[in-house]
Design a protein around this motif. Structure first.
Motif, mmCIF file in Angstrom:
data_model
loop_
_atom_site.group_PDB
_atom_site.id
_atom_site.type_symbol
_atom_site.label_atom_id
_atom_site.label_comp_id
_atom_site.label_asym_id
_atom_site.label_seq_id
_atom_site.Cartn_x
_atom_site.Cartn_y
_atom_site.Cartn_z
ATOM 1 N N MET A 36 4.077 -10.495 -2.516
ATOM 2 C CA MET A 36 2.820 -10.825 -2.422
ATOM 3 C C MET A 36 1.933 -9.846 -2.096
ATOM 4 O O MET A 36 0.848 -9.408 -2.374
ATOM 5 C CB MET A 36 2.796 -12.404 -1.682
ATOM 6 C CG MET A 36 1.317 -12.884 -1.771
ATOM 7 S SD MET A 36 1.593 -14.850 -1.760
ATOM 8 C CE MET A 36 2.710 -15.098 -3.093
ATOM 9 N N GLU A 37 2.604 -9.211 -0.870
ATOM 10 C CA GLU A 37 1.601 -8.181 -0.126
ATOM 11 C C GLU A 37 1.432 -6.769 -1.261
ATOM 12 O O GLU A 37 0.506 -6.446 -1.253
ATOM 13 C CB GLU A 37 2.554 -7.864 1.078
ATOM 14 C CG GLU A 37 1.716 -7.380 2.264
ATOM 15 C CD GLU A 37 1.827 -5.778 2.304
ATOM 16 O OE1 GLU A 37 2.740 -5.200 1.960
ATOM 17 O OE2 GLU A 37 1.206 -5.321 3.466
ATOM 18 N N TYR A 38 2.694 -6.615 -1.820
ATOM 19 C CA TYR A 38 2.563 -5.315 -2.640
ATOM 20 C C TYR A 38 1.654 -5.777 -3.806
ATOM 21 O O TYR A 38 0.735 -5.077 -4.277
ATOM 22 C CB TYR A 38 4.105 -5.348 -3.372
ATOM 23 C CG TYR A 38 3.874 -4.011 -4.401
ATOM 24 C CD1 TYR A 38 3.869 -2.800 -4.032
ATOM 25 C CD2 TYR A 38 4.127 -4.265 -5.737
ATOM 26 C CE1 TYR A 38 3.835 -1.608 -4.820
ATOM 27 C CE2 TYR A 38 4.427 -3.162 -6.518
ATOM 28 C CZ TYR A 38 4.215 -2.011 -6.060
ATOM 29 O OH TYR A 38 4.239 -0.940 -6.929
ATOM 30 N N GLY A 39 1.410 -6.976 -4.316
ATOM 31 C CA GLY A 39 0.750 -7.517 -5.573
ATOM 32 C C GLY A 39 -0.810 -7.056 -5.005
ATOM 33 O O GLY A 39 -1.631 -6.791 -5.700
ATOM 34 N N MET A 40 -1.023 -7.893 -3.656
ATOM 35 C CA MET A 40 -2.430 -7.549 -3.099
ATOM 36 C C MET A 40 -2.799 -6.144 -2.789
ATOM 37 O O MET A 40 -3.901 -5.797 -3.186
ATOM 38 C CB MET A 40 -2.387 -8.463 -2.007
ATOM 39 C CG MET A 40 -2.705 -9.777 -2.284
ATOM 40 S SD MET A 40 -2.731 -10.885 -0.683
ATOM 41 C CE MET A 40 -2.434 -12.505 -1.377
ATOM 42 N N ARG A 41 -1.907 -5.229 -2.651
ATOM 43 C CA ARG A 41 -2.150 -3.806 -2.302
ATOM 44 C C ARG A 41 -2.632 -3.168 -3.619
ATOM 45 O O ARG A 41 -3.409 -2.645 -3.842
ATOM 46 C CB ARG A 41 -1.000 -3.191 -2.022
ATOM 47 C CG ARG A 41 -1.259 -1.973 -1.278
ATOM 48 C CD ARG A 41 -0.048 -1.284 -0.699
ATOM 49 N NE ARG A 41 1.066 -1.990 0.055
ATOM 50 C CZ ARG A 41 2.386 -1.521 0.352
ATOM 51 N NH1 ARG A 41 2.569 -0.436 0.119
ATOM 52 N NH2 ARG A 41 3.053 -2.433 1.166
ATOM 53 N N ARG A 42 -1.837 -3.726 -4.583
ATOM 54 C CA ARG A 42 -2.171 -3.055 -6.223
ATOM 55 C C ARG A 42 -3.535 -3.667 -6.650
ATOM 56 O O ARG A 42 -4.517 -2.976 -7.186
ATOM 57 C CB ARG A 42 -1.061 -3.591 -7.210
ATOM 58 C CG ARG A 42 0.413 -2.701 -6.971
ATOM 59 C CD ARG A 42 0.315 -1.475 -7.170
ATOM 60 N NE ARG A 42 -0.086 -1.196 -8.464
ATOM 61 C CZ ARG A 42 0.823 -0.932 -9.499
ATOM 62 N NH1 ARG A 42 2.067 -1.008 -9.289
ATOM 63 N NH2 ARG A 42 0.511 -0.676 -10.644
ATOM 64 N N ILE A 43 -3.875 -4.980 -6.304
ATOM 65 C CA ILE A 43 -4.891 -5.495 -6.773
ATOM 66 C C ILE A 43 -6.209 -4.996 -6.024
ATOM 67 O O ILE A 43 -7.161 -4.540 -6.745
ATOM 68 C CB ILE A 43 -4.895 -7.147 -6.720
ATOM 69 C CG1 ILE A 43 -4.169 -7.711 -7.694
ATOM 70 C CG2 ILE A 43 -6.421 -7.719 -6.953
ATOM 71 C CD1 ILE A 43 -3.635 -9.373 -7.213
ATOM 72 N N ARG A 44 -6.128 -5.157 -4.810
ATOM 73 C CA ARG A 44 -7.341 -4.436 -3.944
ATOM 74 C C ARG A 44 -7.282 -3.004 -3.849
ATOM 75 O O ARG A 44 -8.430 -2.439 -3.455
ATOM 76 C CB ARG A 44 -7.061 -5.010 -2.374
ATOM 77 C CG ARG A 44 -7.314 -6.349 -2.407
ATOM 78 C CD ARG A 44 -7.097 -6.948 -1.039
ATOM 79 N NE ARG A 44 -8.159 -6.254 -0.005
ATOM 80 C CZ ARG A 44 -7.857 -5.626 0.955
ATOM 81 N NH1 ARG A 44 -6.665 -5.466 1.266
ATOM 82 N NH2 ARG A 44 -8.777 -5.384 1.839
ATOM 83 N N GLY A 45 -6.351 -2.123 -4.137
ATOM 84 C CA GLY A 45 -6.189 -0.647 -4.206
ATOM 85 C C GLY A 45 -6.190 -0.111 -2.737
ATOM 86 O O GLY A 45 -6.489 0.871 -2.589
ATOM 87 N N LYS A 46 -6.057 -1.054 -1.733
ATOM 88 C CA LYS A 46 -5.842 -0.425 -0.372
ATOM 89 C C LYS A 46 -4.666 -1.331 0.460
ATOM 90 O O LYS A 46 -4.352 -2.170 -0.054
ATOM 91 C CB LYS A 46 -7.155 -1.011 0.222
ATOM 92 C CG LYS A 46 -8.358 -0.412 0.040
ATOM 93 C CD LYS A 46 -9.437 -1.236 0.899
ATOM 94 C CE LYS A 46 -10.925 -0.708 0.568
ATOM 95 N NZ LYS A 46 -11.917 -1.573 1.178
ATOM 96 N N SER A 47 -4.335 -0.519 1.402
ATOM 97 C CA SER A 47 -3.067 -0.932 2.003
ATOM 98 C C SER A 47 -3.587 -1.011 3.680
ATOM 99 O O SER A 47 -3.588 -0.090 4.509
ATOM 100 C CB SER A 47 -1.893 0.297 2.073
ATOM 101 O OG SER A 47 -0.879 -0.233 3.046
ATOM 102 N N ASP A 48 -3.930 -2.448 3.964
ATOM 103 C CA ASP A 48 -4.201 -2.678 5.277
ATOM 104 C C ASP A 48 -3.838 -3.956 5.734
ATOM 105 O O ASP A 48 -3.115 -4.627 5.109
ATOM 106 C CB ASP A 48 -5.764 -2.503 5.492
ATOM 107 C CG ASP A 48 -6.661 -3.304 4.527
ATOM 108 O OD1 ASP A 48 -6.069 -4.143 3.878
ATOM 109 O OD2 ASP A 48 -7.850 -3.040 4.244
#
Lengths: 149, 149
Positions: free
Chosen positions: B90-102
């Motif tokens: 889930m965290e990796y998917g969100m990072r890919r969708i949002r384009g940010k790692s925070d």
């Protein structure tokens, strides 16, 4: 054909609090207190807001005042902030002593904090050891999950 | 004058398990499962070992066999491994969708996983929302504590 367009974006509030105590170890622990204290207070705020909305929807009285909610926020924030402060200080100390930054610092820091919370909660004997094992496992898992990628 | 000197060191066991599924997202989730599953199983192993030593010291019977302990290790390992797998995915998917790692990825991932655990544990309504808030707070705190320094 003219078209009207609406474009909006929701941005998260951004607060930067800089506290310099003149010592890197002290700066880290204070930073840990502020960060995790804020997260804990925000969790209570979100829960309280949800309960209030629920009561408003049902037309019932929340049972406790806004002052109670603020008191709970401060209490939880201070409690978890202090735990984070101790953990950060311990992990940093171990990093300095061992000269390495890896999961073993988290394991040892988590175990000590787990035992400490248990003792403060008036547990004794076996329960303290169990909580130390639990604390070490949770801190190691958190370290792995956040630092592996 | 000749002197004899003994020097020893205790090193932690090191196991490297490499599983390549040919897809970075799948690799991460499998990695999360193996890592956190191992931590959970190790926690149970440490607890069980402590209880056994305690029983041996007192001269009493542990009450459950080694087979029971192994079963508990596998069960806990699989449970927490699956949760970690879902969280990492889930965290990796969100990072890919949002384009940010925070921390916002951790907050959202933690909230979804918190709600999911709550639903699986047969909770309903308010309790699910509360667990989602708790999950988000824990994941955010873990992210802050491990990635701020």
């Amino acid at each position: 054909m003219p078209r009207s367009r609406f474009s909006g974006s929701l941005s998260w509030p951004r607060f930067d609090v800089v506290i310099d105590m003149g010592n890197p170890s002290l700066n880290r622990t204070i930073d840990g207190f502020v960060m995790i204290g804020t997260v804990a207070a925000a969790r209570v705020a979100a829960e309280e807001a949800y309960h209030r909305i629920n009561h408003l929807r049902k037309g019932t009285f929340p049972g406790h005042t806004l002052h109670d909610s603020l008191k709970k926020m401060c209490k939880e924030g201070a409690y978890w902030g202090t735990i984070a402060e101790l953990y950060v200080g311990m992990e940093y100390g171990m990093r300095r002593i061992r000269g390495k930054s890896d999961w073993k610092n988290a394991l040892l820091g988590g175990a000590v904090i787990g035992a400490l919370i248990s003792v403060v909660s008036k547990n004794k004997g076996e329960k303290v050891i169990e909580d130390a094992i639990k604390g070490g496992a949770v801190a190691t898992a958190a370290k792995f999950l956040n630092c592996a990628y």
